[in-house]
Every structure is written in structure tokens, then in C-alpha cells.
Design an enzyme around this catalytic site. Structure first.
Site, PDB file in Angstrom:
ATOM      1  N   SER A   1      47.722  52.640  38.042  1.00 31.73           N
ATOM      2  CA  SER A   1      47.441  53.181  36.600  1.00 31.73           C
ATOM      3  C   SER A   1      46.216  52.983  36.321  1.00 31.73           C
ATOM      4  CB  SER A   1      48.546  52.120  35.638  1.00 31.73           C
ATOM      5  OG  SER A   1      47.844  50.834  35.810  1.00 31.73           O
TER       6      SER A   1
ATOM      7  N   SER B   1      42.660  42.978  49.855  1.00 30.93           N
ATOM      8  CA  SER B   1      42.237  41.338  49.713  1.00 30.93           C
ATOM      9  C   SER B   1      40.992  41.458  48.734  1.00 30.93           C
ATOM     10  CB  SER B   1      41.837  40.716  51.253  1.00 30.93           C
ATOM     11  OG  SER B   1      41.347  39.599  51.030  1.00 30.93           O
TER      12      SER B   1
ATOM     13  N   TYR C   1      43.342  32.467  42.510  1.00 32.21           N
ATOM     14  CA  TYR C   1      43.196  33.749  42.889  1.00 32.21           C
ATOM     15  C   TYR C   1      42.576  33.844  44.229  1.00 32.21           C
ATOM     16  CZ  TYR C   1      41.122  38.427  43.125  1.00 32.21           C
ATOM     17  OH  TYR C   1      40.942  39.720  43.590  1.00 32.21           O
TER      18      TYR C   1
ATOM     19  N   LYS D   1      44.409  35.440  47.718  1.00 31.57           N
ATOM     20  CA  LYS D   1      43.848  36.381  48.756  1.00 31.57           C
ATOM     21  C   LYS D   1      43.530  36.007  50.071  1.00 31.57           C
ATOM     22  CE  LYS D   1      43.618  39.983  45.820  1.00 31.57           C
ATOM     23  NZ  LYS D   1      44.316  41.268  45.785  1.00 31.57           N
TER      24      LYS D   1
HETATM   25  N1  LIG Z   1      37.643  45.060  40.689  1.00 32.22           N
HETATM   26  C1  LIG Z   1      37.490  44.089  41.518  1.00 32.22           C
HETATM   27  O1  LIG Z   1      36.090  43.540  41.322  1.00 32.22           O
HETATM   28  C2  LIG Z   1      37.988  43.776  42.675  1.00 32.22           C
HETATM   29  C3  LIG Z   1      37.383  43.062  43.689  1.00 32.22           C
HETATM   30  C4  LIG Z   1      38.111  42.710  44.867  1.00 32.22           C
HETATM   31  C5  LIG Z   1      39.504  42.798  44.991  1.00 32.22           C
HETATM   32  N2  LIG Z   1      40.249  43.303  43.983  1.00 32.22           N
HETATM   33  C6  LIG Z   1      41.798  43.639  44.039  1.00 32.22           C
HETATM   34  O2  LIG Z   1      41.780  45.371  43.725  1.00 32.22           O
HETATM   35  C7  LIG Z   1      43.458  45.254  43.418  1.00 32.22           C
HETATM   36  C8  LIG Z   1      43.262  46.399  42.087  1.00 32.22           C
HETATM   37  O3  LIG Z   1      42.413  45.781  41.110  1.00 32.22           O
HETATM   38  P1  LIG Z   1      41.768  46.702  40.278  1.00 32.22           P
HETATM   39  O4  LIG Z   1      40.107  46.011  40.226  1.00 32.22           O
HETATM   40  O5  LIG Z   1      41.876  48.143  40.445  1.00 32.22           O
HETATM   41  O6  LIG Z   1      42.190  46.216  38.844  1.00 32.22           O
HETATM   42  P2  LIG Z   1      42.972  46.928  37.595  1.00 32.22           P
HETATM   43  O7  LIG Z   1      42.416  47.882  37.332  1.00 32.22           O
HETATM   44  O8  LIG Z   1      43.440  45.977  36.650  1.00 32.22           O
HETATM   45  O9  LIG Z   1      44.327  47.551  38.282  1.00 32.22           O
HETATM   46  C9  LIG Z   1      45.500  46.562  38.831  1.00 32.22           C
HETATM   47  C10 LIG Z   1      46.740  47.299  38.997  1.00 32.22           C
HETATM   48  O10 LIG Z   1      47.596  46.516  39.309  1.00 32.22           O
HETATM   49  C11 LIG Z   1      48.852  46.842  38.659  1.00 32.22           C
HETATM   50  N3  LIG Z   1      49.521  45.656  38.456  1.00 32.22           N
HETATM   51  C12 LIG Z   1      49.423  44.272  37.953  1.00 32.22           C
HETATM   52  N4  LIG Z   1      50.453  43.373  38.004  1.00 32.22           N
HETATM   53  C13 LIG Z   1      51.356  44.069  38.536  1.00 32.22           C
HETATM   54  C14 LIG Z   1      52.922  43.911  39.042  1.00 32.22           C
HETATM   55  N5  LIG Z   1      53.370  42.569  38.559  1.00 32.22           N
HETATM   56  N6  LIG Z   1      53.611  44.842  39.389  1.00 32.22           N
HETATM   57  C15 LIG Z   1      52.998  46.000  39.667  1.00 32.22           C
HETATM   58  N7  LIG Z   1      51.883  46.485  39.238  1.00 32.22           N
HETATM   59  C16 LIG Z   1      51.024  45.358  38.881  1.00 32.22           C
HETATM   60  C17 LIG Z   1      48.331  47.292  37.281  1.00 32.22           C
HETATM   61  O11 LIG Z   1      49.302  48.211  36.609  1.00 32.22           O
HETATM   62  P3  LIG Z   1      50.175  48.181  35.519  1.00 32.22           P
HETATM   63  O12 LIG Z   1      49.360  46.888  34.596  1.00 32.22           O
HETATM   64  O13 LIG Z   1      50.141  49.398  34.901  1.00 32.22           O
HETATM   65  O14 LIG Z   1      51.514  47.615  35.929  1.00 32.22           O
HETATM   66  C18 LIG Z   1      47.106  48.184  37.698  1.00 32.22           C
HETATM   67  O15 LIG Z   1      47.379  49.293  38.041  1.00 32.22           O
HETATM   68  C19 LIG Z   1      43.753  43.952  42.760  1.00 32.22           C
HETATM   69  O16 LIG Z   1      44.551  43.327  44.018  1.00 32.22           O
HETATM   70  C20 LIG Z   1      42.597  42.864  42.837  1.00 32.22           C
HETATM   71  O17 LIG Z   1      42.864  41.813  42.927  1.00 32.22           O
HETATM   72  C21 LIG Z   1      39.498  43.911  42.769  1.00 32.22           C
END
Ligand SMILES: NC(=O)c1ccc[n+]([C@@H]2O[C@H](COP(=O)([O-])OP(=O)(O)OC[C@H]3O[C@@H](n4cnc5c(N)ncnc54)[C@H](OP(=O)(O)O)[C@@H]3O)[C@@H](O)[C@H]2O)c1
Length: 271
Positions: free
Chosen positions: A13, A132, A146, A150
Site C-alpha cells: 500500500s 531485512s 526492530y 531484522k
Molecule cells: N524505509 C526505510 O528506510 C527502510 C529501511 C530498511 C528496511 N525497511 C523495511 O522495508 C519494509 C517496507 O517498509 P517501507 O519503508 O516501505 O514502509 P511503509 O511505507 O510504512 O510500508 C509498510 C507496509 O507494510 C504493511 N504492513 C504493516 N503492518 C502489516 C501487517 N501487520 N500485515 C500486513 N501488512 C502490514 C503496510 O500496509 P498496511 O498499513 O496498508 O496494512 C505497508 O504497506 C519493512 O519491512 C521495513 O522494515 C524500510
């Protein structure tokens, strides 16, 4: 005509998941299913079929995977991307808050993997990509649970990769650094705030939020995923972003105490 590759991306999303789902759907060779806890059933957005999914629920995971199998007849690729960050000192964080973090970020991945493996084994192959983080390689202050979730995905993925190789299933990890997504806005804060940590914690969290919101566009995640899916023999680990490349490298190059000093300096904790 070659059959399209069926891809299921959790958490599509916003952020990485949305960028990846849109990029793959725009290529004719992928049929893409994305998920959200808010998805209202049969809506297709930008060529992506959105399905409801909460990775914390066994029933929701089973229903989501069944829906993909019913509509597409197979699952070639699972991208375990859904996740969120829990912020707060370890002493400030209740065990239930920590369990909730693991239920989404770690057990959510394990649930999805268990749900798709029977189909992938029956098909004679597949790919699993687990998202991760740089925080899965380096423990981050005020994000320790967190980080732990990971780190746990790193271990799960290494073991799983060896187990399923014989079935033609490839397991890879993407380890992103800071990227501009909704992760910052979705951050949860531990409820039990303690004044002893307040100043250092708030300063560190501000620095993290600024690093994320001035970070690169998540389209780079989508492009890397495409590259992984096209690789004949995908690697175990893919680092994404300059920080994800340099921070672990610096850790290997300098003594541990120097690395720790640099980490504290980065979060202005050396006062
Ligand atoms: N952005 C960064 O700097 C960064 C860096 C390293 C790793 N990551 C990792 O990348 C991944 C994606 O994060 P993002 O940065 O793209 O953040 P984001 O924009 O907040 O996206 C997170 C997604 O996870 C979904 N989600 C959260 N809880 C959920 C649940 N219980 N069941 C199903 N879906 C769930 C949300 O969907 P809904 O709320 O619509 O359900 C949303 O689509 C995560 O695992 C995060 O830890 C991010």
C-alpha cells in the site's frame, strides 16, 4: 506465449512494496498481487491486484495465499516486505510491544513462507525475497527490538535458503538503508517513556526520521527486486543504498570501539 510470473508482495500500500508492485505490473511478464490490511477485496490498482492481509493472523495469511492460488493457479515469487518500526529504549518497551514487533516483522515472514512453500514445492521452484534492513546487520539504539526482528530475519533466511534449495526455491535478502517511505509516519513509540532516556532518545529519533525523509526514492528497491527476479542464481544478500553498503564495511575496517563511537556520534549520543 510464455506464462506470466506470479508475484505476491506483502505490504504494497506504500513505500517499497507499492513501488515494486507498480514497477513489476508495468512489465508485461509479471502478474502482481499486492496486499494491505485495508485492501477491500477485488480492487486492481495500477495493474496490481490488491488483497487484504494482516501477517499477524494465520487465518488472514491462509486466505491471502488461497486467493492467489485460486486466481492465478500458482505463486512463483513471494516478497516478504510488510513491516514497521518500534521506537524506544529497551527499558521503555513492554514485552507485549516487543512481541507485537516480532509478530509482524519476523513471525509474519515465517507465516507467509510456510503458507507458500507447499505450492512452490509442488510447482518445482520459486523465489522468496525477505526484506531485512541495515538495522538487521547493525544494532540501532532506540530501535533495538526492530533491529532484533531484522537480525532474526537474517538468520531465518540463511537457514531457509539451504533447506529449500533442493526444491529449486531461491531465498534472498534485501538489506536497505534509509529510504523515503511511509515508514517514518508509521513508526510506533513504546508507551512507557522514561525521562532518563528522553533527551537522547528524541534526538536520535529525529536524526533517524530526517535520514529517512531525505533518503532515496523507493523506486530503487523496485529496480533491485526486478534485477533479483531476473538473476539465474540470485545471491543470499543484496544491500540497498550507500549507507547499507558503507556502514557494514566500516564495521569490518575499524576496531569495534571506534565503530561504536561513530554510531553514537551519528545519533549525537556522545555527550
Ligand atoms: N524505509 C526505510 O528506510 C527502510 C529501511 C530498511 C528496511 N525497511 C523495511 O522495508 C519494509 C517496507 O517498509 P517501507 O519503508 O516501505 O514502509 P511503509 O511505507 O510504512 O510500508 C509498510 C507496509 O507494510 C504493511 N504492513 C504493516 N503492518 C502489516 C501487517 N501487520 N500485515 C500486513 N501488512 C502490514 C503496510 O500496509 P498496511 O498499513 O496498508 O496494512 C505497508 O504497506 C519493512 O519491512 C521495513 O522494515 C524500510
Amino acid at each position: 506465449m510464455r506464462e506470466r510470473t506470479v508475484v505476491l508482495i506483502t505490504g504494497a500500500s506504500s513505500g517499497f512494496g507499492e513501488a515494486a508492485a507498480r514497477l513489476l505490473a508495468a512489465r508485461g511478464s509479471y502478474r502482481v498481487f499486492g496486499t494491505s490490511r485495508r485492501a477491500a477485496g477485488d480492487n486492481a490498482q495500477g495493474g496490481v491486484d490488491m488483497l487484504p492481509l494482516d501477517v499477524r493472523s494465520d487465518a488472514s495469511v491462509a486466505a491471502c495465499v488461497d486467493a492467489v492460488m485460486r486466481r492465478a493457479g500458482r505463486i512463483n515469487v513471494l516478497v516478504n516486505n510488510a513491516g514497521y518500526t518500534l521506537a524506544g529504549a529497551v527499558e521503555e518497551t513492554a514485552i507485549d510491544e516487543a512481541k507485537a514487533q516480532f509478530d509482524t516483522n519476523f513471525f509474519g515472514v515465517a507465516r507467509m513462507v510456510r503458507a507458500v512453500l507447499p505450492a512452490m514445492r509442488a510447482q518445482g521452484g520459486g523465489r522468496i525475497v525477505n526484506v531485512s534492513s541495515l538495522a538487521g546487520l547493525v544494532g540501532v539504539p532506540f530501535h533495538a527490538h526492530y533491529s532484533a526482528s531484522k537480525f532474526a530475519i537474517e538468520g531465518l533466511s540463511e537457514g531457509l535458503r539451504q533447506e529449500v534449495r533442493r526444491f529449486g526455491i531461491h531465498v534472498s535478502l534485501i538489506e536497505p538503508g534509509d529510504f523515503k517511505t511511509a515508514v517514518t509516519a508509521a513508526r510506533e513509540r513504546a508507551a512507557g517513556g522514561l525521562s532518563a532516556y528522553a533527551a537522547a532518545r528524541d534526538r536520535a529519533l529525529d536524526i533517524m526520521a530526517r535520514a529517512e525523509q531525505s533518503g532515496p526514492d523507493p523506486i530503487r528497491f523496485a529496480e533491485l527486486l526486478l534485477q533479483i527476479l531476473q538473476a539465474r542464481r540470485p545471491r543470499l544478500r543484496y544491500r540497498l543504498g550507500n549507507d547499507a553498503v558503507w556502514v557494514p564495511r566500516a564495521r569490518r575496517l575499524v576496531p569495534e570501539s571506534v565503530f561504536e563511537w561513530l554510531m553514537r556520534a551519528n545519533y549525537e549520543m556522545n555527550e
